[in-house]
Motif scaffolding. Sequence first.
Motif, mmCIF file in Angstrom:
data_model
loop_
_atom_site.group_PDB
_atom_site.id
_atom_site.type_symbol
_atom_site.label_atom_id
_atom_site.label_comp_id
_atom_site.label_asym_id
_atom_site.label_seq_id
_atom_site.Cartn_x
_atom_site.Cartn_y
_atom_site.Cartn_z
ATOM 1 N N PHE A 148 -34.150 -38.618 -107.762
ATOM 2 C CA PHE A 148 -35.236 -38.887 -108.702
ATOM 3 C C PHE A 148 -35.053 -40.225 -109.406
ATOM 4 O O PHE A 148 -36.030 -40.859 -109.801
ATOM 5 N N ARG A 149 -33.825 -40.663 -109.564
ATOM 6 C CA ARG A 149 -33.574 -41.889 -110.304
ATOM 7 C C ARG A 149 -33.833 -43.139 -109.458
ATOM 8 O O ARG A 149 -34.302 -44.158 -109.973
ATOM 9 N N TYR A 150 -33.547 -43.054 -108.152
ATOM 10 C CA TYR A 150 -33.523 -44.274 -107.348
ATOM 11 C C TYR A 150 -34.475 -44.314 -106.159
ATOM 12 O O TYR A 150 -34.748 -45.397 -105.624
ATOM 13 N N LEU A 151 -34.970 -43.181 -105.694
ATOM 14 C CA LEU A 151 -35.665 -43.154 -104.409
ATOM 15 C C LEU A 151 -37.142 -42.798 -104.511
ATOM 16 O O LEU A 151 -37.529 -41.940 -105.313
ATOM 17 N N ASN A 152 -37.924 -43.462 -103.682
ATOM 18 C CA ASN A 152 -39.295 -43.003 -103.479
ATOM 19 C C ASN A 152 -39.245 -41.624 -102.834
ATOM 20 O O ASN A 152 -38.350 -41.325 -102.040
ATOM 21 N N MET A 153 -40.202 -40.775 -103.169
ATOM 22 C CA MET A 153 -40.258 -39.419 -102.607
ATOM 23 C C MET A 153 -41.640 -39.169 -102.032
ATOM 24 O O MET A 153 -42.623 -39.813 -102.420
ATOM 25 N N GLY A 154 -41.695 -38.215 -101.103
ATOM 26 C CA GLY A 154 -42.999 -37.958 -100.498
ATOM 27 C C GLY A 154 -43.060 -36.641 -99.773
ATOM 28 O O GLY A 154 -42.108 -35.853 -99.764
ATOM 29 N N GLU A 181 -47.054 -36.946 -89.830
ATOM 30 C CA GLU A 181 -47.870 -37.900 -90.564
ATOM 31 C C GLU A 181 -47.566 -37.820 -92.050
ATOM 32 O O GLU A 181 -47.213 -36.759 -92.576
ATOM 33 N N LYS A 182 -47.738 -38.944 -92.702
ATOM 34 C CA LYS A 182 -47.543 -39.004 -94.136
ATOM 35 C C LYS A 182 -48.677 -38.281 -94.839
ATOM 36 O O LYS A 182 -49.836 -38.420 -94.471
ATOM 37 N N VAL A 183 -48.342 -37.515 -95.855
ATOM 38 C CA VAL A 183 -49.352 -36.818 -96.647
ATOM 39 C C VAL A 183 -49.520 -37.518 -97.992
ATOM 40 O O VAL A 183 -50.635 -37.865 -98.392
ATOM 41 N N ALA A 184 -48.417 -37.726 -98.674
ATOM 42 C CA ALA A 184 -48.478 -38.361 -99.988
ATOM 43 C C ALA A 184 -47.114 -38.924 -100.347
ATOM 44 O O ALA A 184 -46.086 -38.399 -99.906
ATOM 45 N N ILE A 185 -47.126 -39.988 -101.130
ATOM 46 C CA ILE A 185 -45.888 -40.612 -101.594
ATOM 47 C C ILE A 185 -45.981 -40.858 -103.091
ATOM 48 O O ILE A 185 -47.050 -41.223 -103.599
ATOM 49 N N ALA A 186 -44.868 -40.634 -103.784
ATOM 50 C CA ALA A 186 -44.751 -40.999 -105.200
ATOM 51 C C ALA A 186 -43.529 -41.892 -105.337
ATOM 52 O O ALA A 186 -42.415 -41.472 -105.021
ATOM 53 N N THR A 187 -43.744 -43.127 -105.763
ATOM 54 C CA THR A 187 -42.626 -44.052 -105.896
ATOM 55 C C THR A 187 -41.754 -43.686 -107.107
ATOM 56 O O THR A 187 -42.106 -42.787 -107.903
ATOM 57 N N ALA A 195 -40.662 -43.650 -97.979
ATOM 58 C CA ALA A 195 -40.048 -42.363 -98.356
ATOM 59 C C ALA A 195 -39.779 -41.515 -97.122
ATOM 60 O O ALA A 195 -40.019 -40.296 -97.124
ATOM 61 N N ASP A 196 -39.263 -42.125 -96.064
ATOM 62 C CA ASP A 196 -39.031 -41.375 -94.826
ATOM 63 C C ASP A 196 -37.599 -41.488 -94.328
ATOM 64 O O ASP A 196 -37.327 -41.241 -93.158
ATOM 65 N N GLN A 197 -36.678 -41.846 -95.233
ATOM 66 C CA GLN A 197 -35.303 -42.002 -94.792
ATOM 67 C C GLN A 197 -34.572 -40.656 -94.720
ATOM 68 O O GLN A 197 -33.771 -40.442 -93.824
ATOM 69 N N TYR A 198 -34.854 -39.794 -95.661
ATOM 70 C CA TYR A 198 -34.206 -38.481 -95.698
ATOM 71 C C TYR A 198 -35.282 -37.401 -95.634
ATOM 72 O O TYR A 198 -36.354 -37.545 -96.219
ATOM 73 N N TRP A 199 -34.935 -36.301 -94.951
ATOM 74 C CA TRP A 199 -35.911 -35.235 -94.725
ATOM 75 C C TRP A 199 -35.318 -33.883 -95.068
ATOM 76 O O TRP A 199 -34.147 -33.614 -94.792
ATOM 77 N N GLY A 200 -36.145 -33.016 -95.650
ATOM 78 C CA GLY A 200 -35.767 -31.632 -95.803
ATOM 79 C C GLY A 200 -35.987 -30.887 -94.505
ATOM 80 O O GLY A 200 -36.405 -31.473 -93.494
ATOM 81 N N ARG A 201 -35.745 -29.602 -94.508
ATOM 82 C CA ARG A 201 -35.897 -28.790 -93.296
ATOM 83 C C ARG A 201 -37.347 -28.382 -93.049
ATOM 84 O O ARG A 201 -37.686 -27.977 -91.933
ATOM 85 N N GLY A 202 -38.157 -28.461 -94.057
ATOM 86 C CA GLY A 202 -39.567 -28.154 -93.892
ATOM 87 C C GLY A 202 -39.938 -26.744 -94.313
ATOM 88 O O GLY A 202 -39.103 -25.838 -94.333
ATOM 89 N N THR A 203 -41.207 -26.580 -94.647
ATOM 90 C CA THR A 203 -41.752 -25.264 -94.982
ATOM 91 C C THR A 203 -43.113 -25.115 -94.319
ATOM 92 O O THR A 203 -43.913 -26.048 -94.302
ATOM 93 N N GLN A 204 -43.360 -23.943 -93.756
ATOM 94 C CA GLN A 204 -44.589 -23.725 -92.987
ATOM 95 C C GLN A 204 -45.762 -23.419 -93.916
ATOM 96 O O GLN A 204 -45.656 -22.565 -94.810
#
Length: 116
Positions: A29-35, A46-52, A102-111
């Motif tokens: 939260f302190r340093y990375l863009n998230m999305g 595909e990208k849905v949304a990004i918050a810097t 915001a695509d460097q790290y990924w979670g496992r995903g949720t359906q």
Amino acid sequence: QVQLVESGGGLVQPGGSLRLSCAASERVFRYLNMGWYRQAPGKQREKVAIATVGNITTYEDSVKGRFRILRDNYKRTMSLQMTKLEQEDTAVYYCTAGGVAADQYWGRGTQVTVSS
């Protein structure tokens, strides 16, 4: 190591709403863009949304006006509020972080499944 954990997916009827949440460390939260990204069956991610880091938000055209990404760096919460869901929104949704897109790290995903 950056860990991202999604929650809140499920089955919802067309026109319904759903909220996804992402848990992450303070460093994220302190340093990375998230999305949020998604991948539907047979389609590319595909990208849905990004918050810097500064909370500037951008959205994919098809979700504008329906989805909202909310990021609170002090509370360390990030969510995707989805409304007016359509069958075309059915996909695995990923919480992501890092890099301009915001695509460097990924979670496992949720359906998320939108079906009547």
